[in-house]
Design a protein around this motif. Structure first.
Motif, PDB file in Angstrom:
ATOM      1  N   MET A  31       0.842  -1.195   0.000  1.00 31.30           N
ATOM      2  CA  MET A  31       0.000   0.000   0.000  1.00 31.30           C
ATOM      3  C   MET A  31       0.872   1.239   0.000  1.00 31.30           C
ATOM      4  SD  MET A  31      -1.150   2.711   1.957  1.00 31.30           S
ATOM      5  CE  MET A  31      -0.398   2.168   3.472  1.00 31.30           C
ATOM      6  N   THR A  32       0.514   2.214  -0.833  1.00 33.09           N
ATOM      7  CA  THR A  32       1.235   3.478  -0.886  1.00 33.09           C
ATOM      8  C   THR A  32       0.227   4.621  -0.835  1.00 33.09           C
ATOM      9  OG1 THR A  32       2.973   2.501  -2.265  1.00 33.09           O
ATOM     10  CG2 THR A  32       2.841   4.898  -2.201  1.00 33.09           C
ATOM     11  N   ALA A  33       0.393   5.505   0.133  1.00 29.47           N
ATOM     12  CA  ALA A  33      -0.403   6.719   0.201  1.00 29.47           C
ATOM     13  C   ALA A  33       0.458   7.879  -0.277  1.00 29.47           C
ATOM     14  CB  ALA A  33      -0.898   6.959   1.621  1.00 29.47           C
ATOM     15  N   PHE A  34      -0.141   8.810  -0.996  1.00 34.95           N
ATOM     16  CA  PHE A  34       0.619   9.947  -1.512  1.00 34.95           C
ATOM     17  C   PHE A  34      -0.232  11.210  -1.388  1.00 34.95           C
ATOM     18  CE2 PHE A  34      -1.564   7.761  -4.963  1.00 34.95           C
ATOM     19  CZ  PHE A  34      -2.194   8.768  -5.683  1.00 34.95           C
ATOM     20  N   GLU A  35       0.448  12.323  -1.129  1.00 34.00           N
ATOM     21  CA  GLU A  35      -0.255  13.589  -0.981  1.00 34.00           C
ATOM     22  C   GLU A  35      -0.409  14.257  -2.342  1.00 34.00           C
ATOM     23  OE1 GLU A  35      -0.075  16.947   2.361  1.00 34.00           O
ATOM     24  OE2 GLU A  35       1.625  17.089   0.970  1.00 34.00           O
ATOM     25  N   GLY A  90      -4.322  18.170   2.542  1.00 33.03           N
ATOM     26  CA  GLY A  90      -5.670  17.710   2.854  1.00 33.03           C
ATOM     27  C   GLY A  90      -6.267  16.741   1.867  1.00 33.03           C
ATOM     28  N   VAL A  91      -5.566  16.420   0.790  1.00 30.80           N
ATOM     29  CA  VAL A  91      -6.062  15.455  -0.207  1.00 30.80           C
ATOM     30  C   VAL A  91      -4.968  14.419  -0.453  1.00 30.80           C
ATOM     31  CG1 VAL A  91      -6.977  15.079  -2.522  1.00 30.80           C
ATOM     32  CG2 VAL A  91      -7.477  17.224  -1.312  1.00 30.80           C
ATOM     33  N   TYR A  92      -5.343  13.143  -0.294  1.00 32.63           N
ATOM     34  CA  TYR A  92      -4.381  12.059  -0.407  1.00 32.63           C
ATOM     35  C   TYR A  92      -4.912  10.983  -1.347  1.00 32.63           C
ATOM     36  CZ  TYR A  92      -2.904  14.267   3.945  1.00 32.63           C
ATOM     37  OH  TYR A  92      -2.512  15.190   4.883  1.00 32.63           O
ATOM     38  N   GLY A  93      -4.006  10.429  -2.121  1.00 31.40           N
ATOM     39  CA  GLY A  93      -4.321   9.249  -2.908  1.00 31.40           C
ATOM     40  C   GLY A  93      -3.844   8.003  -2.182  1.00 31.40           C
ATOM     41  N   VAL A 120      -7.738   5.353  -4.821  1.00 28.08           N
ATOM     42  CA  VAL A 120      -8.887   6.045  -4.241  1.00 28.08           C
ATOM     43  C   VAL A 120      -8.341   7.316  -3.594  1.00 28.08           C
ATOM     44  CG1 VAL A 120     -10.119   3.876  -3.894  1.00 28.08           C
ATOM     45  CG2 VAL A 120      -8.744   4.818  -2.024  1.00 28.08           C
ATOM     46  N   TYR A 121      -9.243   8.241  -3.244  1.00 28.48           N
ATOM     47  CA  TYR A 121      -8.783   9.542  -2.746  1.00 28.48           C
ATOM     48  C   TYR A 121      -9.476   9.903  -1.440  1.00 28.48           C
ATOM     49  CZ  TYR A 121      -6.344   9.970  -7.091  1.00 28.48           C
ATOM     50  OH  TYR A 121      -5.471   9.728  -8.129  1.00 28.48           O
ATOM     51  N   LEU A 122      -8.678  10.376  -0.496  1.00 27.98           N
ATOM     52  CA  LEU A 122      -9.162  10.777   0.818  1.00 27.98           C
ATOM     53  C   LEU A 122      -9.112  12.301   0.930  1.00 27.98           C
ATOM     54  CD1 LEU A 122      -9.997  10.066   3.762  1.00 27.98           C
ATOM     55  CD2 LEU A 122      -7.541  10.027   4.295  1.00 27.98           C
ATOM     56  N   PHE A 123     -10.271  12.916   1.237  1.00 28.62           N
ATOM     57  CA  PHE A 123     -10.358  14.343   1.510  1.00 28.62           C
ATOM     58  C   PHE A 123     -10.504  14.508   3.016  1.00 28.62           C
ATOM     59  CE2 PHE A 123     -11.306  14.012  -2.898  1.00 28.62           C
ATOM     60  CZ  PHE A 123     -10.982  15.228  -3.482  1.00 28.62           C
ATOM     61  N   ASP A 124      -9.460  15.048   3.643  1.00 30.69           N
ATOM     62  CA  ASP A 124      -9.414  15.187   5.092  1.00 30.69           C
ATOM     63  C   ASP A 124      -9.975  16.553   5.470  1.00 30.69           C
ATOM     64  OD1 ASP A 124      -8.888  15.169   7.770  1.00 30.69           O
ATOM     65  OD2 ASP A 124      -6.696  15.131   7.572  1.00 30.69           O
ATOM     66  N   ASP A 125     -11.174  16.558   6.069  1.00 30.70           N
ATOM     67  CA  ASP A 125     -11.843  17.794   6.443  1.00 30.70           C
ATOM     68  C   ASP A 125     -12.676  17.491   7.684  1.00 30.70           C
ATOM     69  OD1 ASP A 125     -13.122  20.414   6.282  1.00 30.70           O
ATOM     70  OD2 ASP A 125     -12.592  20.402   4.146  1.00 30.70           O
ATOM     71  N   ASP A 126     -13.599  18.397   8.046  1.00 29.46           N
ATOM     72  CA  ASP A 126     -14.456  18.127   9.203  1.00 29.46           C
ATOM     73  C   ASP A 126     -15.231  16.828   9.027  1.00 29.46           C
ATOM     74  OD1 ASP A 126     -13.560  20.495  10.254  1.00 29.46           O
ATOM     75  OD2 ASP A 126     -15.334  21.644   9.695  1.00 29.46           O
ATOM     76  N   GLU A 127     -15.639  16.561   7.793  1.00 29.17           N
ATOM     77  CA  GLU A 127     -16.265  15.286   7.443  1.00 29.17           C
ATOM     78  C   GLU A 127     -15.350  14.562   6.461  1.00 29.17           C
ATOM     79  OE1 GLU A 127     -20.282  15.073   6.233  1.00 29.17           O
ATOM     80  OE2 GLU A 127     -21.049  16.183   7.972  1.00 29.17           O
ATOM     81  N   GLU A 129      -5.131   5.270   7.604  1.00 32.90           N
ATOM     82  CA  GLU A 129      -4.314   5.425   8.808  1.00 32.90           C
ATOM     83  C   GLU A 129      -2.963   6.059   8.472  1.00 32.90           C
ATOM     84  OE1 GLU A 129      -4.154   1.529  10.455  1.00 32.90           O
ATOM     85  OE2 GLU A 129      -6.109   1.694  11.448  1.00 32.90           O
ATOM     86  N   ALA A 130      -2.397   5.688   7.328  1.00 37.12           N
ATOM     87  CA  ALA A 130      -1.115   6.270   6.925  1.00 37.12           C
ATOM     88  C   ALA A 130      -1.236   7.768   6.654  1.00 37.12           C
ATOM     89  CB  ALA A 130      -0.591   5.557   5.678  1.00 37.12           C
ATOM     90  N   CYS A 131      -2.448   8.220   6.333  1.00 38.14           N
ATOM     91  CA  CYS A 131      -2.698   9.646   6.100  1.00 38.14           C
ATOM     92  C   CYS A 131      -3.027  10.392   7.390  1.00 38.14           C
ATOM     93  CB  CYS A 131      -3.839   9.827   5.097  1.00 38.14           C
ATOM     94  SG  CYS A 131      -3.467   9.199   3.445  1.00 38.14           S
ATOM     95  N   GLY A 132      -3.002   9.685   8.528  1.00 39.67           N
ATOM     96  CA  GLY A 132      -3.165  10.328   9.821  1.00 39.67           C
ATOM     97  C   GLY A 132      -4.568  10.303  10.382  1.00 39.67           C
ATOM     98  N   LEU A 133      -5.462   9.502   9.795  1.00 31.95           N
ATOM     99  CA  LEU A 133      -6.837   9.405  10.282  1.00 31.95           C
ATOM    100  C   LEU A 133      -7.138   7.984  10.711  1.00 31.95           C
ATOM    101  CD1 LEU A 133      -8.876  11.433   7.625  1.00 31.95           C
ATOM    102  CD2 LEU A 133      -8.406  12.114   9.972  1.00 31.95           C
TER     103      LEU A 133
END
Length: 297
Positions: free
Chosen positions: A1-5, A9-12, A25-32, A52-56
């Motif tokens: 698994m590889t996560a990339f910024e 606030g937006v990670y692949g 897939v893409y993670l949008f880190d915000d209030d929701e 989890e690798a993206c800090g959530l």
């Protein structure tokens, strides 16, 4: 698994479908916190590890946006909902029932993907109460500091959405423009069974271009590395070039299999750098998508 910024606030998250650098897939880190797309059924653990690798914590995820019903975009949705019972899952209302009862989707996917389907795992059911069906008018999801606008853009499939983050001028293009496979530096058109439509794809390339994005990200795969204008220009050129070329090969050979071999050999040339199954998978989708569009198969 590889996560990339992609941007703050937006990670692949590379879900490693067949090989690395093929599907994300893409993670949008915000209030929701919101995830866009869900990969294939075998990738649920890779997605949660990536979050989890993206800090959530995966339990913090509020929304899952599915760009369309194809199993390489929805496969892990059921396992994600099992792990996060309050997750809202957005998808076009016309194909929302296939999340709840995926039996028809599974059979259709087997026909479209052939032997490749078995490598993807079996998709489970998403509880109806988690599914948010969206009509052709789209919707806006308020994340907190940012919004995600779901823009109806059929052509690759009849239920297809692009996702626009106006605050960042970031476009998740889904497969509206095609696929950009970075390691081979190739942009491929979004042809596939059973409902690929060249005219609709061309119309939506023009529509999305009016957004004038600063960044474009693809589920297949990653961030577009060049000027955004070039993505739209190349998407339109390749859409029609492949159409003409594949029809010419079929007329020459009168054989679907020989046409597919020609596509793999002369157009894709993805193996290397990718695993040979990647070349086989996309050459099958391209060949069958265009031939079906022209009522040849």
């Amino acid at each position: 698994m590889t996560a990339f910024e992609v941007v703050d606030g937006v990670y692949g998250i590379d879900v490693e479908m067949f090989d690395s650098g093929v599907a994300s897939v893409y993670l949008f880190d915000d209030d929701e916190p919101t995830l866009v797309d869900a990969g294939i059924a075998t990738t649920a653990q890779k997605i949660t590890d990536g979050i989890e690798a993206c800090g959530l914590s995966p339990s913090e995820l509020s929304n899952l946006v599915l760009s369309h019903i194809h199993v390489d975009h929805t496969g892990a949705a059921s396992e994600l909902v099992d792990a996060i019972p309050n997750l809202d899952v957005y998808i076009h209302e016309s194909t929302a029932p296939h999340l709840v009862n995926p039996s028809g989707l599974i059979e259709s996917s087997k026909r479209a993907m052939g032997d490749h389907f078995d490598l993807m795992g079996k998709q489970g059911s998403v509880p109806e109460e988690n599914v948010v069906g969206i009509g052709n008018g789209g919707t806006v999801i308020d994340l907190g500091s940012n919004r995600l606008e779901l823009i109806y853009a059929p052509g690759h499939s009849p239920d297809h959405f692009a996702v626009w983050n106006p605050e960042r001028k970031l476009l998740f293009a889904a497969e509206c423009l095609g696929l950009y496979l970075k390691e081979a530096d190739q942009l491929l058109p979004p042809a596939t069974l059973p409902n690929f439509d060249v005219d609709e794809v061309a119309e939506n390339i023009e529509k999305l271009e009016t957004l004038d994005p600063d960044r474009i990200v693809f589920p297949h795969f990653g961030e577009w590395p060049y000027d955004s204008d070039e993505a739209f220009e190349m998407a339109e050129t390749e859409l029609h070039r492949y159409d003409e070329w594949i029809l010419e090969r079929y007329r020459d050979t009168e054989s679907r299999d020989r046409t597919k071999e020609a596509v793999a050999r002369e157009l894709l040339d993805l193996s290397p750098p990718y695993d040979p199954v990647v070349e086989s998978f996309f050459s099958t989708l391209l060949t069958d998508g265009y031939l079906k569009y022209h009522d040849i198969i």
